[in-house]
Write a protein that holds these residues in place. Structure first.
Motif, PDB file in Angstrom:
ATOM      1  N   GLY A  41       0.780  -1.223   0.000  1.00  0.00           N
ATOM      2  CA  GLY A  41       0.000   0.000   0.000  1.00  0.00           C
ATOM      3  C   GLY A  41       0.817   1.280   0.000  1.00  0.00           C
ATOM      4  N   THR A  42       2.129   1.208  -0.183  1.00  0.00           N
ATOM      5  CA  THR A  42       2.952   2.415  -0.129  1.00  0.00           C
ATOM      6  C   THR A  42       3.632   2.708  -1.452  1.00  0.00           C
ATOM      7  OG1 THR A  42       4.845   1.158   0.643  1.00  0.00           O
ATOM      8  CG2 THR A  42       3.420   2.104   2.328  1.00  0.00           C
ATOM      9  N   MET A  43       3.171   2.112  -2.536  1.00  0.00           N
ATOM     10  CA  MET A  43       3.807   2.316  -3.833  1.00  0.00           C
ATOM     11  C   MET A  43       3.465   3.700  -4.373  1.00  0.00           C
ATOM     12  SD  MET A  43       3.455  -0.020  -7.275  1.00  0.00           S
ATOM     13  CE  MET A  43       4.160  -1.439  -6.487  1.00  0.00           C
ATOM     14  N   THR A  44       4.456   4.389  -4.869  1.00  0.00           N
ATOM     15  CA  THR A  44       4.223   5.704  -5.459  1.00  0.00           C
ATOM     16  C   THR A  44       3.792   5.531  -6.921  1.00  0.00           C
ATOM     17  OG1 THR A  44       6.482   5.966  -6.270  1.00  0.00           O
ATOM     18  CG2 THR A  44       6.033   6.697  -4.000  1.00  0.00           C
ATOM     19  N   ARG A  45       3.241   6.603  -7.464  1.00  0.00           N
ATOM     20  CA  ARG A  45       2.816   6.565  -8.870  1.00  0.00           C
ATOM     21  C   ARG A  45       4.009   6.307  -9.780  1.00  0.00           C
ATOM     22  NH1 ARG A  45      -1.190   7.630 -12.228  1.00  0.00           N
ATOM     23  NH2 ARG A  45      -0.799   8.682 -14.199  1.00  0.00           N
ATOM     24  N   ARG A  46       5.133   6.928  -9.463  1.00  0.00           N
ATOM     25  CA  ARG A  46       6.345   6.762 -10.278  1.00  0.00           C
ATOM     26  C   ARG A  46       6.819   5.292 -10.264  1.00  0.00           C
ATOM     27  NH1 ARG A  46      11.407  10.696 -10.630  1.00  0.00           N
ATOM     28  NH2 ARG A  46      12.868   9.297 -11.609  1.00  0.00           N
ATOM     29  N   GLU A  47       6.806   4.670  -9.080  1.00  0.00           N
ATOM     30  CA  GLU A  47       7.186   3.248  -8.977  1.00  0.00           C
ATOM     31  C   GLU A  47       6.232   2.369  -9.776  1.00  0.00           C
ATOM     32  OE1 GLU A  47       9.167   2.831  -4.543  1.00  0.00           O
ATOM     33  OE2 GLU A  47       6.986   2.905  -4.713  1.00  0.00           O
ATOM     34  N   ALA A  48       4.941   2.673  -9.684  1.00  0.00           N
ATOM     35  CA  ALA A  48       3.939   1.891 -10.396  1.00  0.00           C
ATOM     36  C   ALA A  48       4.146   1.981 -11.907  1.00  0.00           C
ATOM     37  CB  ALA A  48       2.536   2.351 -10.017  1.00  0.00           C
ATOM     38  N   LEU A  49       4.414   3.182 -12.409  1.00  0.00           N
ATOM     39  CA  LEU A  49       4.663   3.352 -13.842  1.00  0.00           C
ATOM     40  C   LEU A  49       5.911   2.583 -14.267  1.00  0.00           C
ATOM     41  CD1 LEU A  49       3.862   7.162 -14.204  1.00  0.00           C
ATOM     42  CD2 LEU A  49       2.596   5.267 -15.255  1.00  0.00           C
ATOM     43  N   GLU A  50       6.940   2.615 -13.430  1.00  0.00           N
ATOM     44  CA  GLU A  50       8.184   1.907 -13.741  1.00  0.00           C
ATOM     45  C   GLU A  50       7.964   0.395 -13.786  1.00  0.00           C
ATOM     46  OE1 GLU A  50      12.481   1.314 -11.638  1.00  0.00           O
ATOM     47  OE2 GLU A  50      11.614   3.326 -11.579  1.00  0.00           O
ATOM     48  N   ILE A  51       7.204  -0.138 -12.833  1.00  0.00           N
ATOM     49  CA  ILE A  51       6.935  -1.576 -12.794  1.00  0.00           C
ATOM     50  C   ILE A  51       6.180  -2.011 -14.041  1.00  0.00           C
ATOM     51  CG2 ILE A  51       5.557  -3.341 -11.617  1.00  0.00           C
ATOM     52  CD1 ILE A  51       6.398  -1.961  -8.978  1.00  0.00           C
ATOM     53  N   LEU A  52       5.198  -1.228 -14.453  1.00  0.00           N
ATOM     54  CA  LEU A  52       4.399  -1.586 -15.627  1.00  0.00           C
ATOM     55  C   LEU A  52       5.073  -1.190 -16.939  1.00  0.00           C
ATOM     56  CD1 LEU A  52       0.787  -0.746 -14.408  1.00  0.00           C
ATOM     57  CD2 LEU A  52       1.907  -2.977 -14.522  1.00  0.00           C
ATOM     58  N   GLY A  53       6.190  -0.474 -16.859  1.00  0.00           N
ATOM     59  CA  GLY A  53       6.914  -0.084 -18.064  1.00  0.00           C
ATOM     60  C   GLY A  53       6.214   1.001 -18.852  1.00  0.00           C
ATOM     61  N   LEU A  54       5.570   1.915 -18.145  1.00  0.00           N
ATOM     62  CA  LEU A  54       4.798   2.973 -18.797  1.00  0.00           C
ATOM     63  C   LEU A  54       5.424   4.342 -18.539  1.00  0.00           C
ATOM     64  CD1 LEU A  54       1.234   1.745 -17.784  1.00  0.00           C
ATOM     65  CD2 LEU A  54       2.301   1.551 -20.036  1.00  0.00           C
ATOM     66  N   GLU A  55       5.076   5.283 -19.404  1.00  0.00           N
ATOM     67  CA  GLU A  55       5.511   6.671 -19.249  1.00  0.00           C
ATOM     68  C   GLU A  55       4.436   7.437 -18.483  1.00  0.00           C
ATOM     69  OE1 GLU A  55       8.416   8.008 -20.409  1.00  0.00           O
ATOM     70  OE2 GLU A  55       9.002   5.989 -21.023  1.00  0.00           O
ATOM     71  N   ASP A  56       4.830   8.567 -17.903  1.00  0.00           N
ATOM     72  CA  ASP A  56       3.881   9.424 -17.204  1.00  0.00           C
ATOM     73  C   ASP A  56       2.829   9.897 -18.208  1.00  0.00           C
ATOM     74  OD1 ASP A  56       2.871  10.611 -14.951  1.00  0.00           O
ATOM     75  OD2 ASP A  56       4.033  12.458 -15.196  1.00  0.00           O
ATOM     76  N   GLY A  57       1.588   9.895 -17.811  1.00  0.00           N
ATOM     77  CA  GLY A  57       0.508  10.308 -18.692  1.00  0.00           C
ATOM     78  C   GLY A  57      -0.157   9.141 -19.419  1.00  0.00           C
ATOM     79  N   ALA A  58       0.202   7.914 -19.068  1.00  0.00           N
ATOM     80  CA  ALA A  58      -0.415   6.743 -19.703  1.00  0.00           C
ATOM     81  C   ALA A  58      -1.892   6.686 -19.323  1.00  0.00           C
ATOM     82  CB  ALA A  58       0.293   5.474 -19.256  1.00  0.00           C
ATOM     83  N   GLY A  59      -2.711   6.326 -20.291  1.00  0.00           N
ATOM     84  CA  GLY A  59      -4.142   6.251 -20.062  1.00  0.00           C
ATOM     85  C   GLY A  59      -4.569   4.936 -19.430  1.00  0.00           C
ATOM     86  N   GLU A  60      -5.854   4.867 -19.074  1.00  0.00           N
ATOM     87  CA  GLU A  60      -6.394   3.677 -18.423  1.00  0.00           C
ATOM     88  C   GLU A  60      -6.240   2.440 -19.305  1.00  0.00           C
ATOM     89  OE1 GLU A  60     -10.642   2.056 -16.701  1.00  0.00           O
ATOM     90  OE2 GLU A  60     -10.271   4.214 -16.635  1.00  0.00           O
TER      91      GLU A  60
END
Length: 151
Positions: free
Chosen positions: A93-112
């Motif tokens: 429950g402490t994952m940041t948005r930046r970490e989440a994007l990195e794990i999924l291999g996405l760039e900032d601003g990725a859509g749903e």
């Protein structure tokens, strides 16, 4: 000659029974059973070769058998414990948005739709049933939950 043929047929029947049983079991259990059977077989063949005067070939085969069984000091399973290499637990429950994007291999601003597609693709590869680990699957799920809006 006939006893060897009968022994070979008996071995074939046993091998087919083992393969049939493993096809109906959990993949992790089948992998463990395969390693055990191959390890015991390698140790047996190595011992027979060593006793027949072929220690140069028999000894390394016994070593391979011990590694498959996880009994050798050089075995990764013996070094990391019976469960294999362990991933340190994450703080849930402490994952940041930046970490989440990195794990999924996405760039900032990725859509749903991008998030869902990346999640689905990674889970196909990293799910425990596909050879991945529970820890990786949990991280991927947490990343998706962090990025997607709550409904």
């Amino acid at each position: 000659m006939l006893p060897l043929v009968l022994l070979g047929l008996a071995g074939l029947v046993v091998a087919m029974a083992v393969v049939g049983a493993m096809s109906r079991t959990n993949p992790k259990r089948a992998q463990r059973l395969s390693r055990m059977l191959l390890g015991v077989g390698a140790c047996f063949v190595g011992a027979v070769m060593t006793l027949r005067g072929l220690a140069v070939l028999g000894t390394p085969i016994i070593g391979v058998g011990l590694v498959l069984l996880g009994l050798s000091a050089r075995s990764p399973r013996a070094q990391a414990g019976a469960g294999g290499p362990q991933t340190p637990p994450r703080r849930s429950g402490t994952m940041t948005r930046r970490e989440a994007l990195e794990i999924l291999g996405l760039e900032d601003g990725a859509g749903e739709a991008d998030i869902r597609e990346a999640y689905k693709s990674l889970m196909k590869k990293m799910h425990p049933d596909a050879g991945g680990s529970d820890a990786l699957a949990r991280q991927i799920q947490e990343a998706r939950d962090t990025l997607l809006p709550k409904r």
